[in-house]
Design a protein around this motif. Sequence first.
Motif, PDB file in Angstrom:
ATOM      1  N   PHE A 124       1.388  -0.782   0.272  1.00 18.85           N
ATOM      2  CA  PHE A 124       0.047   0.239   0.046  1.00 18.85           C
ATOM      3  C   PHE A 124       0.385   1.451   0.031  1.00 18.85           C
ATOM      4  N   ALA A 125       0.364   2.406  -0.500  1.00 18.33           N
ATOM      5  CA  ALA A 125       1.019   3.699  -0.671  1.00 18.33           C
ATOM      6  C   ALA A 125       1.331   3.919   0.860  1.00 18.33           C
ATOM      7  N   ARG A 126       2.328   4.797   1.302  1.00 13.24           N
ATOM      8  CA  ARG A 126       2.768   4.414   2.361  1.00 13.24           C
ATOM      9  C   ARG A 126       2.792   5.895   3.089  1.00 13.24           C
ATOM     10  N   ARG A 127       2.290   7.090   2.019  1.00 11.58           N
ATOM     11  CA  ARG A 127       1.213   8.490   2.543  1.00 11.58           C
ATOM     12  C   ARG A 127       0.223   7.950   3.439  1.00 11.58           C
ATOM     13  N   THR A 128      -0.514   6.992   2.666  1.00  8.84           N
ATOM     14  CA  THR A 128      -1.602   7.009   3.013  1.00  8.84           C
ATOM     15  C   THR A 128      -2.376   5.731   3.775  1.00  8.84           C
ATOM     16  N   ALA A 129      -0.902   5.806   4.589  1.00  8.17           N
ATOM     17  CA  ALA A 129      -1.234   4.250   5.670  1.00  8.17           C
ATOM     18  C   ALA A 129      -1.824   4.566   6.875  1.00  8.17           C
ATOM     19  N   PRO A 130      -1.806   6.048   6.796  1.00  2.94           N
ATOM     20  CA  PRO A 130      -2.504   5.676   8.609  1.00  2.94           C
ATOM     21  C   PRO A 130      -3.855   5.653   8.125  1.00  2.94           C
ATOM     22  N   ALA A 131      -4.679   6.308   7.238  1.00  2.00           N
ATOM     23  CA  ALA A 131      -6.058   5.971   6.613  1.00  2.00           C
ATOM     24  C   ALA A 131      -6.514   4.523   6.782  1.00  2.00           C
ATOM     25  N   LEU A 132      -5.218   3.985   5.904  1.00  2.00           N
ATOM     26  CA  LEU A 132      -5.772   2.299   5.414  1.00  2.00           C
ATOM     27  C   LEU A 132      -5.389   1.457   6.341  1.00  2.00           C
ATOM     28  N   ALA A 133      -4.737   1.923   7.832  1.00  2.00           N
ATOM     29  CA  ALA A 133      -4.589   0.550   9.167  1.00  2.00           C
ATOM     30  C   ALA A 133      -5.505   0.139   9.119  1.00  2.00           C
ATOM     31  N   PRO A 134      -6.990   0.531   9.481  1.00  2.00           N
ATOM     32  CA  PRO A 134      -8.028  -0.383   9.354  1.00  2.00           C
ATOM     33  C   PRO A 134      -7.682  -1.295   9.401  1.00  2.00           C
ATOM     34  N   LEU A 135      -8.142  -0.883   7.772  1.00  2.00           N
ATOM     35  CA  LEU A 135      -7.767  -2.494   6.047  1.00  2.00           C
ATOM     36  C   LEU A 135      -6.394  -3.165   6.354  1.00  2.00           C
ATOM     37  N   SER A 136      -5.721  -1.781   7.161  1.00  2.00           N
ATOM     38  CA  SER A 136      -4.375  -3.141   6.821  1.00  2.00           C
ATOM     39  C   SER A 136      -4.498  -4.282   8.030  1.00  2.00           C
ATOM     40  N   ARG A 137      -5.015  -3.896   9.401  1.00  2.00           N
ATOM     41  CA  ARG A 137      -5.517  -4.791  10.553  1.00  2.00           C
ATOM     42  C   ARG A 137      -6.127  -6.229   9.816  1.00  2.00           C
ATOM     43  N   ALA A 138      -7.232  -5.538   9.253  1.00  2.00           N
ATOM     44  CA  ALA A 138      -9.194  -6.204   9.518  1.00  2.00           C
ATOM     45  C   ALA A 138      -7.510  -7.727   7.954  1.00  2.00           C
ATOM     46  N   LEU A 139      -6.760  -7.401   6.493  1.00  2.00           N
ATOM     47  CA  LEU A 139      -6.546  -8.187   6.324  1.00  2.00           C
ATOM     48  C   LEU A 139      -5.283  -8.970   6.995  1.00  2.00           C
ATOM     49  N   GLN A 140      -4.452  -8.595   8.177  1.00  2.00           N
ATOM     50  CA  GLN A 140      -3.584  -9.501   8.677  1.00  2.00           C
ATOM     51  C   GLN A 140      -4.608 -10.757   9.460  1.00  2.00           C
ATOM     52  N   GLN A 141      -5.774 -10.195   9.794  1.00  2.00           N
ATOM     53  CA  GLN A 141      -5.868 -11.274  11.352  1.00  2.00           C
ATOM     54  C   GLN A 141      -7.014 -12.179  10.007  1.00  2.00           C
ATOM     55  N   ALA A 142      -7.907 -11.743   8.419  1.00  2.00           N
ATOM     56  CA  ALA A 142      -8.447 -12.835   7.965  1.00  2.00           C
ATOM     57  C   ALA A 142      -7.848 -13.452   7.559  1.00  2.00           C
ATOM     58  N   ALA A 143      -6.098 -12.995   7.155  1.00  2.00           N
ATOM     59  CA  ALA A 143      -5.208 -14.027   6.378  1.00  2.00           C
ATOM     60  C   ALA A 143      -4.485 -14.660   7.613  1.00  2.00           C
ATOM     61  N   ARG A 144      -4.706 -14.221   8.367  1.00  2.00           N
ATOM     62  CA  ARG A 144      -4.262 -15.733   9.986  1.00  2.00           C
ATOM     63  C   ARG A 144      -4.535 -16.643  10.232  1.00  2.00           C
ATOM     64  N   GLN A 145      -6.535 -16.450   9.529  1.00  2.00           N
ATOM     65  CA  GLN A 145      -7.658 -17.347   9.580  1.00  2.00           C
ATOM     66  C   GLN A 145      -7.066 -18.240   9.168  1.00  2.00           C
ATOM     67  N   ALA A 146      -6.883 -17.570   7.776  1.00  2.00           N
ATOM     68  CA  ALA A 146      -7.266 -18.216   6.372  1.00  2.00           C
ATOM     69  C   ALA A 146      -6.565 -19.002   5.735  1.00  2.00           C
ATOM     70  N   LEU A 147      -4.632 -18.350   5.764  1.00  2.00           N
ATOM     71  CA  LEU A 147      -3.792 -18.506   5.037  1.00  2.00           C
ATOM     72  C   LEU A 147      -2.893 -19.601   5.589  1.00  2.00           C
ATOM     73  N   ILE A 148      -2.269 -19.989   5.366  1.00  2.00           N
ATOM     74  CA  ILE A 148      -0.739 -20.437   5.543  1.00  2.00           C
ATOM     75  C   ILE A 148       0.325 -19.929   5.999  1.00  2.00           C
ATOM     76  N   THR A 149       0.901 -19.523   7.924  1.00  2.00           N
ATOM     77  CA  THR A 149       1.882 -19.057   7.640  1.00  2.00           C
ATOM     78  C   THR A 149       3.125 -19.561   7.685  1.00  2.00           C
ATOM     79  N   ALA A 150       4.155 -19.134   7.179  1.00  2.00           N
ATOM     80  CA  ALA A 150       5.475 -19.411   7.225  1.00  2.00           C
ATOM     81  C   ALA A 150       6.508 -20.220   8.479  1.00  2.00           C
TER      82      ALA A 150
END
Length: 288
Positions: A262-288
């Motif tokens: 994601f674009a660094r300049r908008t990282a604060p505005a994207l933070a809720p989505l970034s957190r949600a994607l990480q949480q959903a990925a932890r539940q569904a994807l295989i972690t290294a």
Amino acid sequence: MLDYPNLAALAAVHRRGAFDLAAAQLGITPSAVSQRVKALEDRIGSLLIRRGQPCIATETGLRLIRHFDEVMLLEAALPLPDPQPATLRIAVNADSLATWVIPALAAVEGMLFDIVIDDQDVSQDWLRTGEVAGAITSHPGPLQGCDTLPLGILRYIAAASPGYIARHLPAGPTRPAMARAPGMTFSDKDRLQSLWLRQNLGSEIAFPTHRIASSQGFVDGALAGLGWGMLPLLQAAPHLATGRLRELIPDTPLDTPLHWQFARRTAPALAPLSRALQQAARQALITA
């Protein structure tokens, strides 16, 4: 100062591809859209939209659209008394959208999503050109001006129905058999089938293929005996358990690491989505 209604018209024309479609999105007339784009071109002193079928923004137009998107996202993060939902444009590969991304989007309030569906190997290009604010991609980066968060591994398997295997691959997935057996590909950008063939049979093999630009269509096609293809294990697992699908070669998965860029300049505005994607990925994807 730039006129933001004019910028909104510019972005709408580029993304909808036509002035009348942009007008329908904005709730104004096509003539008003044309006047706003023309006023912006006069203000900038440069052509911003190449008129055609479809209409597309020039390089200068894309820079202005990127600026408009960033301002809208930053304003959405402000504590305003009557906040309006910002539209966030992101690039997502079809298999992630079909398996694990939707719950993450649903967990984010106050945003509308404009989703560009493209292969994970090329979704980064949308971010590089500024067409999207973020992308789920197989590339870890680095990409100038962007941050990257690892999400996990999306596992694929080469699968088909038992009837298909009995008909087309009675002696197993040999090179001659795979050169004749019909497969399924998502688009010309889809390399998963070729990568699996090279990984397990020594080299890529040209094979007849159906083109099905749908993740669910891939599963349905495999279940119906239409062809073989690379299916996300998240989708295929229930059908493997019931015997409706079988792996062409047992225990030969193809793993695709995914990242959120994601674009660094908008990282604060994207933070809720970034957190949600990480949480959903932890539940569904295989972690290294």
